[in-house]
Design a protein around this motif. Structure first.
Motif, PDB file in Angstrom:
ATOM      1  N   CYS A  21       0.838  -1.210   0.000  1.00 14.38           N
ATOM      2  CA  CYS A  21       0.000   0.000   0.000  1.00 14.38           C
ATOM      3  C   CYS A  21       0.871   1.259   0.000  1.00 14.38           C
ATOM      4  O   CYS A  21       0.598   2.223  -0.734  1.00 14.38           O
ATOM      5  N   TYR A  22       1.913   1.255   0.833  1.00 17.09           N
ATOM      6  CA  TYR A  22       2.824   2.399   0.889  1.00 17.09           C
ATOM      7  C   TYR A  22       3.472   2.634  -0.475  1.00 17.09           C
ATOM      8  O   TYR A  22       3.563   3.768  -0.954  1.00 17.09           O
ATOM      9  N   ARG A  23       3.922   1.556  -1.106  1.00 17.97           N
ATOM     10  CA  ARG A  23       4.531   1.686  -2.431  1.00 17.97           C
ATOM     11  C   ARG A  23       3.546   2.293  -3.420  1.00 17.97           C
ATOM     12  O   ARG A  23       3.920   3.119  -4.261  1.00 17.97           O
ATOM     13  N   SER A  24       2.305   1.874  -3.341  1.00 16.94           N
ATOM     14  CA  SER A  24       1.301   2.360  -4.284  1.00 16.94           C
ATOM     15  C   SER A  24       1.072   3.854  -4.120  1.00 16.94           C
ATOM     16  O   SER A  24       0.994   4.603  -5.102  1.00 16.94           O
ATOM     17  N   VAL A  25       0.968   4.299  -2.870  1.00 13.19           N
ATOM     18  CA  VAL A  25       0.767   5.733  -2.613  1.00 13.19           C
ATOM     19  C   VAL A  25       1.965   6.531  -3.115  1.00 13.19           C
ATOM     20  O   VAL A  25       1.815   7.592  -3.742  1.00 13.19           O
ATOM     21  N   ARG A  26       3.156   6.030  -2.866  1.00 13.22           N
ATOM     22  CA  ARG A  26       4.364   6.721  -3.317  1.00 13.22           C
ATOM     23  C   ARG A  26       4.422   6.774  -4.842  1.00 13.22           C
ATOM     24  O   ARG A  26       4.818   7.790  -5.424  1.00 13.22           O
ATOM     25  N   THR A  27       4.020   5.703  -5.497  1.00 13.53           N
ATOM     26  CA  THR A  27       4.014   5.679  -6.956  1.00 13.53           C
ATOM     27  C   THR A  27       3.083   6.737  -7.521  1.00 13.53           C
ATOM     28  O   THR A  27       3.429   7.440  -8.482  1.00 13.53           O
ATOM     29  N   ILE A  28       1.904   6.850  -6.931  1.00 15.39           N
ATOM     30  CA  ILE A  28       0.941   7.855  -7.402  1.00 15.39           C
ATOM     31  C   ILE A  28       1.528   9.257  -7.269  1.00 15.39           C
ATOM     32  O   ILE A  28       1.403  10.092  -8.174  1.00 15.39           O
ATOM     33  N   ARG A  29       2.201   9.530  -6.158  1.00 13.58           N
ATOM     34  CA  ARG A  29       2.827  10.845  -5.971  1.00 13.58           C
ATOM     35  C   ARG A  29       3.918  11.081  -7.003  1.00 13.58           C
ATOM     36  O   ARG A  29       4.048  12.189  -7.530  1.00 13.58           O
ATOM     37  N   GLN A  30       4.715  10.059  -7.308  1.00 13.72           N
ATOM     38  CA  GLN A  30       5.783  10.200  -8.287  1.00 13.72           C
ATOM     39  C   GLN A  30       5.220  10.489  -9.674  1.00 13.72           C
ATOM     40  O   GLN A  30       5.729  11.347 -10.402  1.00 13.72           O
ATOM     41  N   VAL A  31       4.181   9.774 -10.054  1.00 15.28           N
ATOM     42  CA  VAL A  31       3.583   9.986 -11.368  1.00 15.28           C
ATOM     43  C   VAL A  31       3.020  11.402 -11.481  1.00 15.28           C
ATOM     44  O   VAL A  31       3.166  12.063 -12.520  1.00 15.28           O
ATOM     45  N   SER A 204      14.010  10.187  -8.294  1.00 21.06           N
ATOM     46  CA  SER A 204      12.849  11.075  -8.221  1.00 21.06           C
ATOM     47  C   SER A 204      12.675  11.902  -9.495  1.00 21.06           C
ATOM     48  O   SER A 204      13.619  12.544  -9.946  1.00 21.06           O
ATOM     49  N   PRO A 205      11.457  11.923 -10.087  1.00 19.48           N
ATOM     50  CA  PRO A 205      11.213  12.714 -11.288  1.00 19.48           C
ATOM     51  C   PRO A 205      11.435  14.212 -11.098  1.00 19.48           C
ATOM     52  O   PRO A 205      11.739  14.925 -12.057  1.00 19.48           O
ATOM     53  N   ASP A 206      11.295  14.708  -9.859  1.00 19.87           N
ATOM     54  CA  ASP A 206      11.524  16.138  -9.618  1.00 19.87           C
ATOM     55  C   ASP A 206      12.944  16.415  -9.144  1.00 19.87           C
ATOM     56  O   ASP A 206      13.287  17.548  -8.797  1.00 19.87           O
ATOM     57  N   GLY A 207      13.785  15.381  -9.116  1.00 19.96           N
ATOM     58  CA  GLY A 207      15.191  15.564  -8.777  1.00 19.96           C
ATOM     59  C   GLY A 207      15.480  15.736  -7.302  1.00 19.96           C
ATOM     60  O   GLY A 207      16.622  16.020  -6.931  1.00 19.96           O
ATOM     61  N   ARG A 208      14.499  15.532  -6.431  1.00 16.99           N
ATOM     62  CA  ARG A 208      14.692  15.814  -5.008  1.00 16.99           C
ATOM     63  C   ARG A 208      15.049  14.587  -4.173  1.00 16.99           C
ATOM     64  O   ARG A 208      15.299  14.701  -2.984  1.00 16.99           O
ATOM     65  N   GLY A 209      15.062  13.427  -4.765  1.00 22.19           N
ATOM     66  CA  GLY A 209      15.362  12.226  -4.012  1.00 22.19           C
ATOM     67  C   GLY A 209      16.854  11.984  -3.898  1.00 22.19           C
ATOM     68  O   GLY A 209      17.682  12.847  -4.206  1.00 22.19           O
ATOM     69  N   ALA A 210      17.200  10.777  -3.460  1.00 19.88           N
ATOM     70  CA  ALA A 210      18.617  10.428  -3.359  1.00 19.88           C
ATOM     71  C   ALA A 210      19.278  10.486  -4.718  1.00 19.88           C
ATOM     72  O   ALA A 210      20.451  10.856  -4.853  1.00 19.88           O
ATOM     73  N   ARG A 211      18.524  10.106  -5.746  1.00 18.35           N
ATOM     74  CA  ARG A 211      19.005  10.221  -7.115  1.00 18.35           C
ATOM     75  C   ARG A 211      17.930  10.884  -7.970  1.00 18.35           C
ATOM     76  O   ARG A 211      16.734  10.761  -7.695  1.00 18.35           O
ATOM     77  N   ALA A 212      18.366  11.581  -9.007  1.00 12.08           N
ATOM     78  CA  ALA A 212      17.430  12.250  -9.905  1.00 12.08           C
ATOM     79  C   ALA A 212      17.048  11.310 -11.041  1.00 12.08           C
ATOM     80  O   ALA A 212      17.890  10.605 -11.586  1.00 12.08           O
ATOM     81  N   PHE A 213      15.789  11.315 -11.377  1.00 15.92           N
ATOM     82  CA  PHE A 213      15.243  10.432 -12.397  1.00 15.92           C
ATOM     83  C   PHE A 213      15.453  11.037 -13.782  1.00 15.92           C
ATOM     84  O   PHE A 213      15.292  12.242 -13.979  1.00 15.92           O
ATOM     85  N   ALA A 248      24.160  13.921 -11.337  1.00 12.30           N
ATOM     86  CA  ALA A 248      25.350  14.771 -11.345  1.00 12.30           C
ATOM     87  C   ALA A 248      24.986  16.231 -11.582  1.00 12.30           C
ATOM     88  O   ALA A 248      25.517  17.138 -10.922  1.00 12.30           O
ATOM     89  N   VAL A 249      24.077  16.474 -12.509  1.00 14.73           N
ATOM     90  CA  VAL A 249      23.628  17.852 -12.766  1.00 14.73           C
ATOM     91  C   VAL A 249      22.978  18.428 -11.518  1.00 14.73           C
ATOM     92  O   VAL A 249      23.250  19.565 -11.111  1.00 14.73           O
ATOM     93  N   ARG A 250      22.091  17.637 -10.892  1.00 14.29           N
ATOM     94  CA  ARG A 250      21.428  18.097  -9.659  1.00 14.29           C
ATOM     95  C   ARG A 250      22.445  18.385  -8.558  1.00 14.29           C
ATOM     96  O   ARG A 250      22.360  19.405  -7.863  1.00 14.29           O
ATOM     97  N   ASP A 251      23.429  17.502  -8.407  1.00 16.73           N
ATOM     98  CA  ASP A 251      24.419  17.668  -7.345  1.00 16.73           C
ATOM     99  C   ASP A 251      25.365  18.837  -7.596  1.00 16.73           C
ATOM    100  O   ASP A 251      26.039  19.297  -6.678  1.00 16.73           O
ATOM    101  N   HIS A 252      25.429  19.312  -8.834  1.00 19.08           N
ATOM    102  CA  HIS A 252      26.253  20.479  -9.167  1.00 19.08           C
ATOM    103  C   HIS A 252      25.417  21.752  -9.268  1.00 19.08           C
ATOM    104  O   HIS A 252      25.824  22.730  -9.897  1.00 19.08           O
ATOM    105  N   GLY A 253      24.252  21.730  -8.642  1.00 18.49           N
ATOM    106  CA  GLY A 253      23.439  22.941  -8.555  1.00 18.49           C
ATOM    107  C   GLY A 253      22.417  23.116  -9.647  1.00 18.49           C
ATOM    108  O   GLY A 253      21.722  24.142  -9.687  1.00 18.49           O
ATOM    109  N   GLY A 254      22.272  22.147 -10.523  1.00 18.96           N
ATOM    110  CA  GLY A 254      21.293  22.259 -11.601  1.00 18.96           C
ATOM    111  C   GLY A 254      19.921  21.752 -11.192  1.00 18.96           C
ATOM    112  O   GLY A 254      19.754  21.098 -10.155  1.00 18.96           O
TER     113      GLY A 254
END
Length: 387
Positions: A21-31, A204-213, A248-254
Motif C-alpha cells: 500500500c505504501y509503495r502504491s501511494v508513493r508511486t501515485i505521488r511520483q507519477v 525522483s522525477p523532480d530531482g529531489r530524491g537520493a538520485r534524480a530520475f 550529477a547535474v542536480r548535485d552540481h546545482g542544476g
C-alpha cells in the motif's frame, strides 16, 4: 497449523500488504510529479542552437525513422543553424552507417562519426555520446545538447516543446520516456507500469530524491551544465548513464525534471516482448552494477510484495479471518489504483489494474533473470558484456 503460527503468518502477510500500500501511494505521488509538456511560444528572439546526438549501434531497422523525425523538427525551421545532428555509428555491422550517411548527404545539418567501440574504462553508449559532443565542437555545439536513442521517433514539435518546458520550469536537464510502439507490444502494458514504479522508487522525477530520475530515450541538457559536471568523461564507466547524469547535474546545482512527452515521442525498443524484457533487464543490471544479491533480493522482494495482497485474501478466506481478507482487498485495490496512474502516464491499458499484483510479480522475474545472467556471465547488450 498451530494458532500461534497462523497469527505470525497473518501478521507477516499484513505487513507485506501494508508495504504494498505504501509503495502504491508513493508511486501515485511520483507519477503526479511528472511535468506536463508545454506548447512552444512564438518569439522574435533568435532560437538557441541545439546539437542532437544519436548513438547508434546496429540500428539499421529503426535509424531512418529516427533521423527523419529529427530533421522534421519545427524548431529552427527558419534558421537551419539552430539545429545540428551528429550520428555516432558505434561499430555497427549492419547498414546503420549507410543510412546515417544517406541522411548526411541529403541534409547539411547532419554529420556522421564512426567509432570502433569504447576504449578501456568506457561503456559503449556513454563513449558514443561523448564522441558525438566532441565531434560537434565546443562553441559550435550550441547552448543545448539533446541525446536521443536511435529506436525513437520524434514528433515535429518535440524539441520546441522540450525547450519551452525547460525554460518555463527553469530546468537545466529535462527528459521524457518514449510512448508505446505502434504495434503496442505485450511488453508495454505488462512491464511498463511495474517497471516505472520500481525505477521511480530509486530516483525522483523532480530531482529531489537520493538520485534524480531521467530517461535515456530523450534527454535535453544545457551545454553549460554538461561542461560543469565534466561531460560524459566523468561518467565513462557507468551503464545507468541517464540517472547518473541527471544526479550529477542536480548535485552540481542544476535543476532536473522528468516531463511527459509521450505524445510526441515513440519508442520501438519494447517490441517484441522479448526485447522489452531485455531492455528492462539491462537497465536493472546496470543500475545495480551487476550485483547478484541486489538483483535477487529485489526480484524476490518485488514478487513477495506484489503477491501479498491476493495471498492475504485467499488465506483470510480459507481461515475465516475477515480482517485479513479486508486488508488484502485494500492492498489489492491500492496496487490497482497505482497501476491506473502509471498506465495512463505511459499511454497503456488502465483496465489491467486488477492484474497489478501479477504483473508486478512478473516484473520481479526480470530482476531474477538479470541475476542469473550475471552469474552465468551472459549479461550483455548489443553484443557487449555487462549491459
Amino acid at each position: 497449523m498451530a494458532p500461534r503460527r497462523i497469527a505470525v503468518a497473518a501478521a507477516l502477510l499484513g505487513g507485506a500488504v501494508a508495504g504494498a500500500c505504501y509503495r502504491s501511494v508513493r508511486t501515485i505521488r511520483q507519477v503526479r510529479s511528472l511535468v506536463r509538456l508545454r506548447e512552444p511560444r512564438p518569439s522574435d528572439v533568435p532560437p538557441a542552437a541545439v546539437t542532437v546526438v544519436v548513438p547508434a549501434r546496429d540500428e539499421a531497422a529503426v535509424l531512418d525513422a529516427c533521423l527523419r523525425g529529427i530533421r522534421s523538427q519545427s524548431y529552427g525551421a527558419r534558421d537551419p543553424a539552430a539545429l545540428r545532428v551528429v550520428v555516432v555509428d558505434d561499430g555497427s555491422t549492419d547498414g546503420t552507417g549507410d543510412i546515417a550517411r544517406a541522411h548526411a548527404a541529403a541534409d547539411p545539418r547532419v554529420a556522421v562519426v564512426r567509432v570502433e567501440g569504447p576504449p578501456p574504462g568506457w561503456t559503449g553508449k556513454v563513449h558514443a555520446m561523448h564522441a558525438g559532443v566532441e565531434a560537434a565542437g565546443a562553441p559550435e555545439a550550441g547552448e543545448w545538447l539533446l541525446f536521443v536513442d536511435a529506436d525513437t521517433a520524434l514528433g515535429p514539435e518535440l524539441l520546441a516543446r522540450l525547450l519551452t518546458t525547460a525554460e518555463e520550469v527553469s530546468a537545466d536537464l529535462v527528459s521524457t520516456p518514449g510512448g508505446p510502439p505502434p504495434e503496442r507490444s505485450a511488453a508495454w502494458p505488462l512491464l511498463m507500469p511495474p517497471g516505472l514504479q520500481m525505477i521511480g522508487e530509486n530516483a525522483s522525477p523532480d530531482g529531489r530524491g537520493a538520485r534524480a530520475f531521467a530517461i535515456g530515450h530523450c534527454l535535453l541538457l544545457r551545454r553549460s551544465h554538461y561542461d560543469k559536471i565534466g561531460g560524459w568523461s566523468a561518467l565513462a564507466g557507468l551503464r545507468n548513464e541517464d540517472i547518473a547524469i541527471a544526479t550529477a547535474v542536480r548535485d552540481h546545482g542544476g535543476v532536473t525534471r522528468t516531463v511527459d512527452g509521450l505524445d510526441h515521442l515513440a519508442t520501438t525498443g519494447m517490441d517484441p516482448f522479448s526485447q522489452g524484457w531485455a531492455s528492462f533487464r539491462k537497465s536493472f543490471v546496470a543500475g545495480t552494477r551487476q550485483s547478484v544479491p541486489v538483483l535477487l533480493g529485489g526480484g524476490l522482494g518485488q514478487i513477495a510484495l506484489s503477491l501479498a495482497a491476493p495471498v492475504a485474501v485467499l488465506a483470510g478466506a480459507r481461515s475465516g479471518r475477515v480482517p485479513l481478507v479486508v486488508l488484502g482487498a485494500v492492498g489489492w485495490a491500492a496496487q490497482g489504483v497505482a497501476h491506473v496512474h502509471t498506465a495512463r502516464a505511459m499511454r497503456t491499458r488502465p483496465e489491467l489494474a486488477p492484474l497489478a499484483p501479477f504483473t508486478g510479480a512478473l516484473f520481479g522475474g526480470v530482476l531474477i533473470d538479470g541475476a542469473v545472467r550475471v552469474l552465468r556471465g551472459t549479461a550483455s547488450w548489443k553484443g557487449r558484456r555487462g549491459g
